[in-house]
Design an enzyme around this catalytic site. Structure first.
Site, mmCIF file in Angstrom:
data_model
loop_
_atom_site.group_PDB
_atom_site.id
_atom_site.type_symbol
_atom_site.label_atom_id
_atom_site.label_comp_id
_atom_site.label_asym_id
_atom_site.label_seq_id
_atom_site.Cartn_x
_atom_site.Cartn_y
_atom_site.Cartn_z
ATOM 1 C CE1 TYR A 149 48.706 77.268 -67.057
ATOM 2 C CE2 TYR A 149 50.099 78.024 -65.091
ATOM 3 C CZ TYR A 149 49.609 78.038 -66.312
ATOM 4 O OH TYR A 149 51.072 78.219 -67.067
ATOM 5 C CE LYS A 200 43.694 74.853 -82.370
ATOM 6 N NZ LYS A 200 44.495 75.079 -83.595
ATOM 7 C CG ASP A 233 46.680 77.611 -84.794
ATOM 8 O OD1 ASP A 233 45.974 78.151 -84.557
ATOM 9 O OD2 ASP A 233 46.672 76.706 -85.617
ATOM 10 C CG ASP A 257 52.597 80.051 -69.029
ATOM 11 O OD1 ASP A 257 53.228 80.738 -68.428
ATOM 12 O OD2 ASP A 257 52.879 78.866 -69.307
ATOM 13 C CG ASP A 261 57.529 82.558 -71.195
ATOM 14 O OD1 ASP A 261 57.221 83.428 -70.333
ATOM 15 O OD2 ASP A 261 58.251 81.699 -70.802
#
Ligand code: IPM
Ligand code: MG
Length: 372
Positions: A149, A200, A233, A257, A261
């Protein structure tokens, strides 16, 4: 004669756009009533932010608003954005132009998003009923001021062959990873004492560092915590397969983020979810400065109609009492009042499953009447 010292809590309230002002009004009334029962007085003023900031001051985060926030101990935030400002370039749109600078200005590095689904509302979840019949209770702890970000360079340029090229940069330093891990450790200690760190690390250098630093940090701070690591994932998949395998999910900015959600949607209604973003250091009441906001958006379709669900804003104010003012009992009183209201069967449109729904005012009345 007994003398009670009234505690004054100082915060700005930034209602923003859409349903923000309506639900903020409910939250402020709930705070006032809670203060009477738990011995505190709210000193608060409202300021423009988001679309209304653009309309009234030419910027989503007006300097007057920023200055007002600098002189208090917490920010109670409504929600920002709406169709009126959607044609602006992405970087000038209310969501990004108000929230990201606020996060940076106060170094709000720790974003706590509780994913709670009350068993009474289990039918609202898109997940199969046998997966969620006992509700959901997962806390997402997201790093909020680092990663892709904010990393530099971040730019777009035109190459010699006429193509355009854009770059975002993902950077993490050990200090940033350690401080968010500490927050997750504290949170886990108050819950199931279990942390799943999401990264990751099979692809990204920042994730290799993340994994290593989280492990070392938890080992040092509290080896009793049950720590696991998961690739993002897989975590996205596990979250829909069996959300309650998680207690605290700890992750970096962008993964957080996305996963938050996902967590929100499996909890059925955005109208019920609150969040807290905590800064470094302590405010004048000896607790972290924080920004507290509901997870849902501005719901422009129902704005101004008195139909909005105020629960998420009210629950956000409870988080503010807990984290920025250390008023745990008062926070619990508000959370219980919301729970009891839901148990009583009262539903706004977003959480009704066929039963007749009520408006913001009835919901507010019901919550207020349950604050002892
Ligand atoms: C959130 C939002 C923001 C984010 C946007 C509006 C910049 O999606 O708070 O999750 O990406 O952090
Ligand atoms: Mg988001």
């Amino acid at each position: 004669m007994e003398v009670f010292l009234m505690n004054t809590i100082r915060f700005t309230n930034l209602p923003g756009d859409g349903i923000g002002p309506e639900v903020m009004s409910t939250a402020l009334k709930v705070l006032e009533k809670t203060g009477k029962a738990y011995n505190f007085i709210c000193e608060t003023a409202d300021h423009d932010v988001g679309g209304i900031g653009i309309d009234n001051h030419g910027e989503a985060l007006p300097s007057s608003t920023l200055e007002a926030c600098q002189s208090v101990d917490a920010i109670l935030f409504g929600s920002v954005g709406g169709p009126k400002w959607e044609s602006l370039p992405p970087k000038d749109q209310p969501e990004r132009a108000a929230l990201l600078p606020l996060r940076k200005a106060f170094e709000l590095f720790a974003n706590l998003r509780p994913g709670n689904l009350f068993p009474e509302l289990a039918d609202l979840s898109p997940l199969r009923s046998d997966v969620v019949s006992n509700g959901i209770d997962v806390l997402c702890v997201r790093e909020l001021t680092g990663g892709i970000y904010f990393g530099q360079p971040k730019s777009t340029r035109t190459l010699e062959d006429g193509q355009k090229e854009a770059i975002d940069t993902m950077i993490y330093r050990t200090g940033e990873i350690e401080r968010i891990t500490e927050i997750a450790v504290k949170a886990a200690a108050l819950r199931g004492n279990k942390i799943c760190s999401v990264d990751k690390a099979n692809v990204l250098e920042t994730s290799v560092l993340w994994r290593q630093t989280v492990s070392e940090c938890i080992n040092r701070l509290d080896p009793s915590i049950e720590l696991s690591h998961m690739y993002v994932d897989n975590a996205a998949m596990q979250l829909v397969r069996d959300p309650n395998q998680f207690d605290v999910l700890l992750t970096e900015n962008m993964f957080g983020d996305i996963l938050s959600d996902e967590l929100a949607v499996i909890c059925g209604s955005l109208g019920m979810l609150a969040s807290a973003s905590l800064g470094t250091g302590t405010n004048s009441s000896g607790h972290p400065f924080g920004l507290y906001e509901p997870a849902g958006g501005t719901a422009p379709d129902i704005a101004g109609k008195g139909l909005a669900n105020p629960c998420a804003q009210v629950l956000s104010s409870a988080l503010m009492l807990r984290y920025s003012f250390g008023l745990e009992d008062a926070a619990l009183a508000i959370e219980n009042a919301v729970k009891e209201t839901i148990r009583s069967g009262l539903r706004t449109g977003d959480i009704s499953q066929g039963e007749p729904s009520v408006g913001t005012a009835e919901m507010e009345e019901a919550i207020l009447s349950r604050i002892a």
